[in-house]
Design a protein around this motif. Sequence first.
Motif, short mmCIF file in Angstrom:
data_model
loop_
_atom_site.label_atom_id
_atom_site.label_comp_id
_atom_site.label_asym_id
_atom_site.label_seq_id
_atom_site.Cartn_x
_atom_site.Cartn_y
_atom_site.Cartn_z
N ALA A 183 -1.07 7.01 -10.90
CA ALA A 183 -2.49 7.23 -10.56
C ALA A 183 -3.01 6.11 -9.66
CB ALA A 183 -3.32 7.34 -11.83
N THR A 184 -2.67 4.88 -9.99
CA THR A 184 -3.12 3.74 -9.18
C THR A 184 -2.52 3.80 -7.78
OG1 THR A 184 -3.34 2.36 -11.16
CG2 THR A 184 -3.16 1.22 -9.04
N PHE A 185 -1.22 4.13 -7.71
CA PHE A 185 -0.55 4.24 -6.42
C PHE A 185 -1.23 5.30 -5.54
CE2 PHE A 185 2.38 6.09 -3.43
CZ PHE A 185 3.11 5.02 -2.95
N LEU A 186 -1.48 6.47 -6.10
CA LEU A 186 -2.07 7.56 -5.32
C LEU A 186 -3.50 7.25 -4.90
CD1 LEU A 186 -0.70 10.67 -7.26
CD2 LEU A 186 0.04 9.84 -5.01
N ARG A 187 -4.26 6.64 -5.79
CA ARG A 187 -5.64 6.28 -5.45
C ARG A 187 -5.67 5.31 -4.27
NH1 ARG A 187 -7.08 5.08 -10.08
NH2 ARG A 187 -6.83 2.80 -10.03
N ASN A 188 -4.81 4.31 -4.32
CA ASN A 188 -4.76 3.33 -3.23
C ASN A 188 -4.24 3.96 -1.93
OD1 ASN A 188 -5.70 1.37 -4.97
ND2 ASN A 188 -3.66 0.57 -5.46
N LYS A 189 -3.23 4.80 -2.07
CA LYS A 189 -2.63 5.44 -0.88
C LYS A 189 -3.64 6.34 -0.17
CE LYS A 189 1.38 6.91 1.24
NZ LYS A 189 2.55 6.15 1.67
N ILE A 190 -4.33 7.18 -0.94
CA ILE A 190 -5.30 8.10 -0.35
C ILE A 190 -6.46 7.33 0.28
CG2 ILE A 190 -6.95 9.95 -0.85
CD1 ILE A 190 -4.10 10.91 -0.84
N THR A 191 -6.89 6.28 -0.39
CA THR A 191 -7.98 5.46 0.16
C THR A 191 -7.58 4.85 1.49
OG1 THR A 191 -8.79 4.96 -2.07
CG2 THR A 191 -9.51 3.51 -0.29
N LEU A 192 -6.34 4.38 1.56
CA LEU A 192 -5.83 3.80 2.80
C LEU A 192 -5.75 4.84 3.90
CD1 LEU A 192 -4.59 1.22 4.11
CD2 LEU A 192 -2.36 2.01 3.31
N ARG A 193 -5.50 6.08 3.52
CA ARG A 193 -5.37 7.17 4.48
C ARG A 193 -6.71 7.87 4.72
NH1 ARG A 193 0.20 8.83 5.04
NH2 ARG A 193 -0.40 10.99 5.44
N ASN A 194 -7.77 7.10 4.75
CA ASN A 194 -9.12 7.57 5.11
C ASN A 194 -9.80 8.42 4.04
OD1 ASN A 194 -8.94 6.26 7.61
ND2 ASN A 194 -7.93 8.01 8.54
N GLY A 195 -9.31 8.34 2.79
CA GLY A 195 -9.99 8.98 1.68
C GLY A 195 -9.60 10.43 1.46
N PRO A 196 -10.01 11.02 0.31
CA PRO A 196 -9.61 12.39 -0.03
C PRO A 196 -10.17 13.44 0.92
CG PRO A 196 -11.26 11.57 -1.57
CD PRO A 196 -10.84 10.40 -0.74
N GLU A 197 -11.25 13.12 1.61
CA GLU A 197 -11.81 14.08 2.57
C GLU A 197 -10.94 14.21 3.81
OE1 GLU A 197 -13.73 10.05 3.45
OE2 GLU A 197 -13.05 11.18 1.69
N ALA A 198 -10.00 13.29 4.01
CA ALA A 198 -9.13 13.31 5.19
C ALA A 198 -7.80 14.00 4.92
CB ALA A 198 -8.89 11.89 5.69
N THR A 199 -7.61 14.56 3.72
CA THR A 199 -6.43 15.35 3.39
C THR A 199 -6.86 16.79 3.20
OG1 THR A 199 -5.23 13.52 2.35
CG2 THR A 199 -4.59 15.75 1.71
N LEU A 200 -6.38 17.68 4.08
CA LEU A 200 -6.73 19.10 4.05
C LEU A 200 -5.52 19.89 3.54
CD1 LEU A 200 -8.73 21.41 4.82
CD2 LEU A 200 -7.66 21.39 7.09
#
Length: 512
Positions: free
Chosen positions: A323-340
């Motif tokens: 969970a920590t890994f994914l939260r940090n990864k997604i944040t680094l990749r411009n947040g959950p709104e940037a994954t479609l």
Amino acid sequence: MEKLFRCAALLFKIVITTLVFASCQQVASDQTRYELLIRNAMVVDGSGKAAFAAHVLVNGDSIALIDTDTTNTYIANRTINASGLYLTPGFIDTHAHGDPLETPDFSNFLSMGVTTICLGQDGFSPERENIKEWMQEVESKELGVNVAMFAGHNTLRMLSGIAYDSIPSAPGMAKMEKLLTEALDAGCFGLTTGLEYNPGYYARRDELNRLAEIVGKKGGIIMSHMRNEDDAYVETSIRELLEQGKYCPVHVSHIKVVYGKGEARANRVLQLLDSARQQGIQVTADFYPYTASYTGIAILFPDWAKKPYDYQEVLKNRRQELATFLRNKITLRNGPEATLIGSGPYKGKTLEQVAKEVNKPFELALMEDIGPYGADGAYFIMDEALQETFLKDKHVMVCSDGSPSMRHPRSFGTFARVLETYVIQKQLLSLEEAIHKMTGLSAKTIGLHNRGLVKQGYKADLLLFKPEEVRENATYENPHQEATGFRYVLVNGFVVREEGRLALKTGKILQK
């Protein structure tokens, strides 16, 4: 009366002279009946040279004649009046996806002017030890486009029994080398690697170099989805590929710098490639004109949460760490709104929207409701200024990285977008430069020796269009809308698409 007689004689002489001239011209031009005459086209031949007016004549699957004297006349079974239209080679997609046994018409590619696609990308090719048999099956289909095949390293690893081993056994390596050799002998244009994916991720330097040596001996090229495209690692990944370039030409697939910003950053990467060329390494790259990538959602997960590891065991024993890994990864990749999300039950929604729908933090929605193999996705992670700098480089060509089913506008819009956005609107490229990047440069890079140019004797894969009429149409919300504006599309000498209508399917499996 005598004066009248002299005038009549002079008039008769003029008429006879005119008829004789016309007759001579007709004899000079009409000794051959051609199957197709394209009259008065403005030819952009794919070489990068300036456009010129010409008649282009086609017999069988090839260009029979190019006549820049447009006063000449010819006899043909069919004539297309191309006045006001540009004639170019059909576009060559150096990095495409799809299964010709399932969707042989590939109409998404034809609609944007693509007449040849390169399959077997990112290290994945048909799971057949005898790829020649697969090619023969494909030949029995009515293909809409030509297909140039590559052998996929990941697939060869699995077929040889090496699978996820970091160091191949001697028998496993021998079998992989044998499979690669046979694939190249069968007509594959080279090898692709997908080192960011499993099992290619486990391959080491010695293995990759041994395969590169075989590719070089067979006159092929290695196209690589490199090990890591992130800003901090991309140059290390390029150097790994350049080492293989000591044995054969190498090619950076869909060049990008994830998280990188600006023109200067792109130029540093390009300087690395230029330096390698000065040392004798043949290296090129391709590019798709979008700032969102597209691949399986597994790219977000750590290696220890993907195959060959047991994901359910990871959820049970390393839940908080994941969970920590994914939260940090997604944040680094411009947040959950940037994954479609592009496939599965949540397709068309961002990860942020999915999280709200299931009423969970986005990392838990990703872990529990999607999982590493539950969807594909588009990821808005690239910088426009940086990517456009790559596009302008003379060694970078255009690819779609798309397929008939992929939910990304690049699948249906890439080549039209280059014309509409970068030639007409932004004027980043001249028409001649853009066409070269989509035709002649691509053919030269992969080894298509009789395609990619409007040239006598070359295969008649041709397009007729007005650049200002070309429209991309596909969007992230509606990615499967076909491009428009290509009046005529010819594949192997036949008009296969006319005014937006699919007429024939005349594509072929191409041989190296």
